[in-house]
Motif scaffolding. Structure first.
Motif, PDB file in Angstrom:
ATOM      1  N   GLU A 481       0.834  -1.195   0.000  1.00  0.00           N
ATOM      2  CA  GLU A 481       0.000   0.000   0.000  1.00  0.00           C
ATOM      3  C   GLU A 481       0.872   1.249   0.000  1.00  0.00           C
ATOM      4  O   GLU A 481       2.080   1.184   0.250  1.00  0.00           O
ATOM      5  CB  GLU A 481      -0.932   0.007   1.222  1.00  0.00           C
ATOM      6  N   ARG A 661      -5.425  -2.880   6.138  1.00  0.00           N
ATOM      7  CA  ARG A 661      -5.322  -3.049   4.685  1.00  0.00           C
ATOM      8  C   ARG A 661      -6.578  -3.725   4.133  1.00  0.00           C
ATOM      9  O   ARG A 661      -7.090  -3.346   3.076  1.00  0.00           O
ATOM     10  CB  ARG A 661      -4.086  -3.884   4.354  1.00  0.00           C
ATOM     11  N   TRP A 664      -9.270  -1.123   4.111  1.00  0.00           N
ATOM     12  CA  TRP A 664      -9.027  -0.182   3.011  1.00  0.00           C
ATOM     13  C   TRP A 664      -9.559  -0.757   1.697  1.00  0.00           C
ATOM     14  O   TRP A 664     -10.172  -0.049   0.882  1.00  0.00           O
ATOM     15  CB  TRP A 664      -7.523   0.092   2.923  1.00  0.00           C
ATOM     16  N   GLN A 665      -9.356  -2.041   1.474  1.00  0.00           N
ATOM     17  CA  GLN A 665      -9.803  -2.673   0.235  1.00  0.00           C
ATOM     18  C   GLN A 665     -11.322  -2.781   0.170  1.00  0.00           C
ATOM     19  O   GLN A 665     -11.905  -2.798  -0.918  1.00  0.00           O
ATOM     20  CB  GLN A 665      -9.158  -4.055   0.104  1.00  0.00           C
ATOM     21  N   GLN A 666     -11.977  -2.859   1.327  1.00  0.00           N
ATOM     22  CA  GLN A 666     -13.438  -2.942   1.336  1.00  0.00           C
ATOM     23  C   GLN A 666     -14.093  -1.576   1.163  1.00  0.00           C
ATOM     24  O   GLN A 666     -15.228  -1.487   0.691  1.00  0.00           O
ATOM     25  CB  GLN A 666     -13.924  -3.582   2.639  1.00  0.00           C
ATOM     26  N   THR A 668     -14.114   0.863  -0.937  1.00  0.00           N
ATOM     27  CA  THR A 668     -13.769   1.310  -2.279  1.00  0.00           C
ATOM     28  C   THR A 668     -14.706   2.436  -2.720  1.00  0.00           C
ATOM     29  O   THR A 668     -15.896   2.445  -2.379  1.00  0.00           O
ATOM     30  CB  THR A 668     -13.882   0.148  -3.275  1.00  0.00           C
ATOM     31  N   PRO A 669     -14.204   3.395  -3.501  1.00  0.00           N
ATOM     32  CA  PRO A 669     -15.069   4.456  -4.027  1.00  0.00           C
ATOM     33  C   PRO A 669     -16.228   3.910  -4.853  1.00  0.00           C
ATOM     34  O   PRO A 669     -17.291   4.516  -4.918  1.00  0.00           O
ATOM     35  CB  PRO A 669     -14.103   5.292  -4.876  1.00  0.00           C
ATOM     36  N   ALA A 670     -16.025   2.757  -5.495  1.00  0.00           N
ATOM     37  CA  ALA A 670     -17.102   2.170  -6.298  1.00  0.00           C
ATOM     38  C   ALA A 670     -18.311   1.827  -5.432  1.00  0.00           C
ATOM     39  O   ALA A 670     -19.451   1.874  -5.893  1.00  0.00           O
ATOM     40  CB  ALA A 670     -16.592   0.925  -7.021  1.00  0.00           C
ATOM     41  N   GLU A 671     -18.068   1.466  -4.183  1.00  0.00           N
ATOM     42  CA  GLU A 671     -19.153   1.100  -3.273  1.00  0.00           C
ATOM     43  C   GLU A 671     -19.684   2.294  -2.488  1.00  0.00           C
ATOM     44  O   GLU A 671     -20.879   2.374  -2.203  1.00  0.00           O
ATOM     45  CB  GLU A 671     -18.659   0.027  -2.293  1.00  0.00           C
ATOM     46  N   GLU A 674     -17.408   8.929  -4.055  1.00  0.00           N
ATOM     47  CA  GLU A 674     -16.112   9.596  -4.007  1.00  0.00           C
ATOM     48  C   GLU A 674     -15.667   9.795  -2.564  1.00  0.00           C
ATOM     49  O   GLU A 674     -16.438  10.283  -1.727  1.00  0.00           O
ATOM     50  CB  GLU A 674     -16.195  10.940  -4.724  1.00  0.00           C
ATOM     51  N   ARG A 680     -10.554   7.831   3.870  1.00  0.00           N
ATOM     52  CA  ARG A 680     -10.612   6.375   3.700  1.00  0.00           C
ATOM     53  C   ARG A 680      -9.649   5.680   4.654  1.00  0.00           C
ATOM     54  O   ARG A 680      -9.982   4.660   5.261  1.00  0.00           O
ATOM     55  CB  ARG A 680     -10.281   6.033   2.249  1.00  0.00           C
TER      56      ARG A 680
END
Length: 749
Positions: A481, A661, A664-666, A668-671, A674, A680
């Motif tokens: 990361e 970490r 952080w991966q969960q 996501t901006p997609a979910e 912005e 985050r």
């Protein structure tokens, strides 16, 4: 096969070793030696690859079990079942008779275990089934019972419904969900107009007098007035007038179709007015008009619904649904209730079930006609205890729930809302700074410029706790990361703050960061690696407590020679052993100490050596004592031997970077839309800290909270920090969805 262990974990370990992970649990019970489990292989016979070992050890079994151990399936010794197999000098007929008696006794025991607690269809009743039946027999709906038992911790599921710990858990779950008035002052010390509403004969007039008497006792007679709108019942006015004379307070009469505003001029100077409304059937279309008239004033009216504890469950359900619909149609809100006629009810469970499922706040409980003695402040503990003690057999599971009105079909959403409310309330109570973490989550979805502004304000606030110390993370990026793990503050009880400190928002240089933490009250520092010479000298001058987690290759001076700590592992003085957790599993920490001297980094002058204590730790598996890892710490010798809890705390934080970490991966901006990188990271670090801390704590309320969280995420997941992390993310997502659907009041409870 029968297995006996000192506890559920030990018995289940024996099951897995003998029958594999797919074994079927047929029955379980508490016995004098611990926990007894009856299990079989999924195929009906023991698995060939399972090691041949006794299912119950002679040391942990009863004498009869020890004698009959060789008769169990999969553990029979060669020739043990043969009638001709006898011991030397024993008569074959007597041996055969003794063996037959043992076999018959074992078969009787097995039959008793298989048939004990069976349901109508002959299926084995599990602990969860027994609890659900107990709740329904007490009068709670099948839907609520299913919701409750689904959160039963796996640690208790094998104990049986009659176990004291399971019953205590059930009591706690109901108490947590029962939202009650904290003290009388919350209701009686707020000026305004209170209107009691409900069906005919529910006890509104008597309750009006009781509440007025309580108010007079606290504030005197001058500020209070009574109002009645009941012009239908013969003598209704006179009944309330008698109470007003006894209390020496004025009473006013108002027609049912008159708005409250018509009386406001006459009641000038009265700060607390209570209205006894006319009783109306929940099916009466005029209920909406009645509520509208009560709302027709500039002064807001607090509505309180009266619930008759002696009414049928279906009637109570309809009363709550129809009166709530009426208040919503009139632009009002109905959240408070009072239980009446508790003394006339055969069971208290049905009315509590209605209150729980609809998220009402319970104010008082009325249990007689005497004014004001026969009314008490709602006490969730005693009410739940009484409800669970009043049980009667039910004909069929879920029959009463099936008869409930169609309006209760939204129960699933309301149930999720109440479940979220219970979890959030407990998280706020347990974890310092959790409200600040919630505030950070609420920034998601805002424009980036607004996120930046509000994040700056959030991070600029003083720490939500007066920190005793800080767990400093490594000043390096987490593997894979582009960010570094935030630091975590500790309170005086060793609890971790849910709102971490972002590294890039702190001053440069270790000494400057230590001084900034010192300004907030931190006097303890758990470091990753040795401090540099400047920071170390500052720590010593200030007399602050600190210790550093270092690598095994760190060189120290021992017996006049420089040696790596790893080479000194066997020379330390053994100290106490401590229970801990490592990578989501229980372990034991074996500690030893060793006096050493060392030079801090960057110090090349002689005489700058620090007299220190080296702490050498071995992590071993809690079940088989296998070595899992080694850890090494260095601390000033002046701190003595009181560092053991701090070493465990720092050891437990090892999992934070990788857990952050994963978070952080969960996130996501997609979910989530912005989201700024620093926001985050703040949320990822906070969620990781909360999840890991919940995994580490062992008290009853923490166990209940874990089960609630894991149940919210769906399925029965194992207790792991990563599973708890996923459940926390799910918690916030469900909370947001409920708020967007307009059920925010259900969530906040």
């Amino acid at each position: 096969m029968r297995f006996v262990g000192a506890n559920s974990r030990e018995a289940m370990r024996q099951v897995r070793e003998a029958l594999g992970d797919e074994a079927l649990i047929l029955a379980n019970r508490r016995v004098e030696q611990g926990v007894e489990i009856l299990a079989m292989a999924e195929s009906g016979t023991p698995q060939p690859e399972a090691p041949a070992r006794p299912a119950t050890s002679t040391a942990s079994a009863t004498p009869r079990q020890a004698q009959g151990a060789s008769t169990q399936v999969g553990t029979v010794q060669p020739g043990a079942m043969s009638p001709g197999a006898t011991s030397p000098g024993q008569d074959p007929a007597q041996a055969f008779e003794a063996m037959s008696a043992r076999l018959l006794e074992e078969m009787r025991d097995m039959r008793a275990l298989l048939t004990r607690g069976q349901g109508p269809a002959g299926e084995q009743e599990t602990c969860r089934d027994a609890l659900a039946r107990q709740l329904e027999e007490a009068g709670f709906a099948a839907a609520l019972a299913a919701e409750l038992v689904s959160t039963l911790p796996e640690e208790l599921a094998l104990d049986g419904a009659a176990n004291d710990q399971v019953q205590a858990w059930l009591q706690r779950q109901l108490v947590q969900r029962l939202h009650a008035l904290g003290n009388e002052g919350e209701f009686l010390d707020h000026a305004g107009i209170v209107a009691l509403i409900g069906p005919t004969g529910v006890g509104k007039t008597t309750t009006t007098a009781k509440l007025a008497a309580r108010y007079v006792k606290r504030h005197g007679t001058r500020p209070v007035a009574l109002v009645t709108t009941d012009s239908f019942r013969i003598g209704a006015h006179e009944q309330l007038r008698i109470y007003s004379r006894l209390l020496d307070v004025p009473m006013y009469a108002l027609n049912a179709d008159q708005p409250v505003s018509d009386l406001l001029e006459r009641m000038r100077g009265k700060s607390w007015v209570i209205i006894d409304t006319v009783g109306m059937s929940q099916r009466d279309q005029r209920v909406i008009e009645q509520v509208s008239h009560l709302r027709g004033a500039s002064t807001p009216v607090r509505l309180v619904l009266m619930l008759n504890a002696a009414s049928q469950p279906e009637t109570l359900e309809e009363v709550v649904v129809r009166y709530r619909q009426a208040t919503q149609a009139a632009g009002a809100e109905l959240t408070d209730c009072i239980i009446t006629k508790q003394d006339e009810a055969g069971r208290l469970g049905p009315v509590l079930d209605i209150i729980l499922r609809h998220g009402l706040r319970l104010l008082f409980v009325s249990h007689g006609q005497r004014v004001p003695e026969d009314m008490s402040l709602a006490a969730p503990d005693s009410l739940v205890h009484l409800a669970l003690s009043q049980r009667r057999p039910v004909r069929g599971a879920g029959s009463r729930q099936a008869a409930a009105p169609a309006a209760t079909r939204q129960y699933g959403l309301l149930s999720q809302g109440r479940r979220v409310a219970v979890i959030l309330r407990e998280l706020r109570r347990r974890l310092v700074g959790f409200e600040h973490l919630e505030a950070g989550w609420d920034l998601l979805g805002l424009p980036p410029s607004v996120q930046q502004q509000r994040l700056d304000a959030l991070c600029a606030k003083p720490s939500p706790l007066h920190p005793l110390g800080v767990m400093w993370s490594e000043r390096a990026k987490v593997a894979g990361e582009a960010w570094a793990m935030p630091d975590v503050a500790l309170d005086h009880d060793g609890a971790w703050s849910a709102l971490p400190w972002l590294q890039h928002r702190q001053p440069p240089g270790l000494q400057a960061r230590l001084a900034a933490a010192r300004a907030q009250g931190a006097s303890l520092h758990l470091l990753r690696g040795l401090p540099d010479a400047e920071a170390g000298a500052w720590l010593e001058r200030e007399g602050l407590a600190w210790c550093s987690l270092v690598r095994g290759g760190q060189r120290v001076v021992y017996a006049g020679e420089k040696q790596p700590l790893a080479a000194l592992a066997g020379l330390g003085e053994p100290m106490a052993q401590r229970d801990s957790r490592y990578r989501g599993a229980p372990c034991r920490l074996h500690l030893a100490r060793l006096p050493v001297t060392l030079a801090l980094k960057g110090s090349g002058r002689r005489g700058d050596e620090l007299t220190a204590q080296a702490w050498l730790g071995e992590l071993r598996d809690g079940e088989n004592d296998q070595l899992l890892a080694r850890r090494f710490w260095l601390a000033p010798a002046r701190l003595g031997n009181d560092l053991e809890p701090l070493l465990v705390t720092q050891l437990q934080s090892d999992a934070l970077p990788q857990l952050a970490r994963r978070a952080w991966q969960q996130l996501t901006p997609a979910e989530l839309g912005e989201v700024r990188a620093d926001l985050r990271l703040l949320l990822a670090g906070g969620l990781a800290t909360v999840a890991l801390q919940l995994d580490l704590v062992e008290d009853d309320s923490a166990r209940d909270l874990r089960a609630e969280l894991l149940g919210l995420a769906g399925g029965r997941q194992r207790r792991r920090d990563s599973a708890l992390l996923g459940a926390l993310v799910q918690l916030f997502l469900i909370r947001d969805a409920i708020r967007q659907l307009g059920f925010g009041e259900r969530e906040t409870g």
